[in-house]
Design a protein around this motif. Structure first.
Motif, mmCIF file in Angstrom:
data_model
loop_
_atom_site.group_PDB
_atom_site.id
_atom_site.type_symbol
_atom_site.label_atom_id
_atom_site.label_comp_id
_atom_site.label_asym_id
_atom_site.label_seq_id
_atom_site.Cartn_x
_atom_site.Cartn_y
_atom_site.Cartn_z
ATOM 1 N N GLY A 287 0.844 -1.188 0.000
ATOM 2 C CA GLY A 287 0.000 0.000 0.000
ATOM 3 C C GLY A 287 0.876 1.234 0.000
ATOM 4 O O GLY A 287 1.561 1.498 0.982
ATOM 5 N N LEU A 288 0.904 1.979 -1.082
ATOM 6 C CA LEU A 288 1.780 3.140 -1.193
ATOM 7 C C LEU A 288 1.400 4.230 -0.201
ATOM 8 O O LEU A 288 0.245 4.643 -0.138
ATOM 9 N N ALA A 289 2.384 4.698 0.545
ATOM 10 C CA ALA A 289 2.185 5.838 1.446
ATOM 11 C C ALA A 289 2.063 7.098 0.588
ATOM 12 O O ALA A 289 2.457 7.109 -0.582
ATOM 13 N N GLU A 290 1.548 8.152 1.193
ATOM 14 C CA GLU A 290 1.437 9.420 0.470
ATOM 15 C C GLU A 290 2.800 9.901 0.015
ATOM 16 O O GLU A 290 3.789 9.729 0.713
ATOM 17 N N ASP A 291 2.802 10.515 -1.156
ATOM 18 C CA ASP A 291 4.032 11.100 -1.669
ATOM 19 C C ASP A 291 4.359 12.336 -0.832
ATOM 20 O O ASP A 291 3.477 12.916 -0.204
ATOM 21 N N GLY A 292 5.608 12.734 -0.808
ATOM 22 C CA GLY A 292 5.989 13.892 -0.028
ATOM 23 C C GLY A 292 7.347 14.407 -0.438
ATOM 24 O O GLY A 292 7.985 13.873 -1.351
ATOM 25 N N PRO A 293 7.828 15.429 0.258
ATOM 26 C CA PRO A 293 9.084 16.069 -0.128
ATOM 27 C C PRO A 293 10.329 15.197 0.053
ATOM 28 O O PRO A 293 11.318 15.399 -0.624
ATOM 29 N N ARG A 294 10.304 14.240 0.950
ATOM 30 C CA ARG A 294 11.473 13.389 1.181
ATOM 31 C C ARG A 294 11.233 11.980 0.652
ATOM 32 O O ARG A 294 11.807 11.018 1.148
ATOM 33 N N ALA A 295 10.388 11.882 -0.347
ATOM 34 C CA ALA A 295 10.009 10.575 -0.882
ATOM 35 C C ALA A 295 10.275 10.524 -2.384
ATOM 36 O O ALA A 295 10.267 11.544 -3.065
ATOM 37 N N ALA A 296 10.516 9.327 -2.859
ATOM 38 C CA ALA A 296 10.666 9.100 -4.296
ATOM 39 C C ALA A 296 10.030 7.753 -4.620
ATOM 40 O O ALA A 296 10.017 6.841 -3.799
ATOM 41 N N THR A 297 9.528 7.653 -5.832
ATOM 42 C CA THR A 297 8.812 6.465 -6.267
ATOM 43 C C THR A 297 9.485 5.895 -7.510
ATOM 44 O O THR A 297 9.957 6.638 -8.360
ATOM 45 N N SER A 298 9.500 4.582 -7.599
ATOM 46 C CA SER A 298 10.034 3.914 -8.782
ATOM 47 C C SER A 298 9.075 2.805 -9.194
ATOM 48 O O SER A 298 8.609 2.043 -8.350
ATOM 49 N N HIS A 299 8.814 2.733 -10.478
ATOM 50 C CA HIS A 299 7.999 1.639 -11.025
ATOM 51 C C HIS A 299 8.916 0.758 -11.856
ATOM 52 O O HIS A 299 9.667 1.240 -12.697
ATOM 53 N N GLN A 300 8.848 -0.534 -11.601
ATOM 54 C CA GLN A 300 9.648 -1.490 -12.360
ATOM 55 C C GLN A 300 8.727 -2.586 -12.889
ATOM 56 O O GLN A 300 7.789 -2.994 -12.212
ATOM 57 N N HIS A 301 9.044 -3.048 -14.105
ATOM 58 C CA HIS A 301 8.243 -4.082 -14.761
ATOM 59 C C HIS A 301 9.183 -5.150 -15.311
ATOM 60 O O HIS A 301 10.216 -4.835 -15.886
ATOM 61 N N ASN A 302 8.814 -6.394 -15.115
ATOM 62 C CA ASN A 302 9.567 -7.509 -15.681
ATOM 63 C C ASN A 302 8.787 -8.010 -16.893
ATOM 64 O O ASN A 302 7.776 -8.702 -16.742
#
Length: 147
Positions: free
Chosen positions: A23-38
């Motif tokens: 469950g993704l936490a809220e995005d914020g200033p000290r956060a980064a997101t990465s999506h990876q697909h196989n």
């Protein structure tokens, strides 16, 4: 199957059925997101890393995804393992994990260092499954570099 392999299989099934950090936490200033697909098997992971104010500590790892039990268990194990860990230590952990999985079973992950993720040591023997186990770790590495 020896008792250790049986225990490892149980850990993988437990993490895939009852994933930690999902469950993704809220995005914020000290956060980064990465999506990876196989593309080989269709596994998908979107992982978000939040770091401390000074950027030195992993404050939170959350994720969502779909795929095989190995990819889902690996994401769960990773999220549980690196939560609260110093950033530099987490980066070294990713390097050691990658080395073990690429060794084709020659390098075994240490339970003291990797916790439940040590159960993924045997995945290295199956080349087609290495990408499944590495997917969340690659996403973590990418997000951590940008957080």
């Amino acid at each position: 199957m020896n008792p250790l392999e049986s225990l490892y299989q149980e850990l993988i099934l437990d993490h895939s059925k009852r994933p930690r950090g999902v469950g993704l936490a809220e995005d914020g200033p000290r956060a980064a997101t990465s999506h990876q697909h196989n593309p080989v098997c269709g596994d998908d992971i979107t992982l978000r890393v939040r770091v401390s104010d000074d950027g030195a500590t992993v404050d939170d790892v959350t994720w969502e995804g779909a795929g095989c039990s190995i990819s889902q268990a690996s994401a769960s194990m990773l999220a549980e393992l690196v939560d609260g860990m110093p950033r530099a230590e987490a980066s070294v952990l990713v390097d050691h994990f990658r080395e073990a999985l690429r060794s084709r079973g020659a390098v075994v992950l240490d339970e003291d260092e990797f916790g439940d993720a040590a159960a993924l040591s045997g995945v290295g023997k199956y080349v087609a499954r290495v990408k499944c186990a590495m997917l969340a770790w690659v996403a973590f590495e990418d997000a951590l570099a940008r957080a």
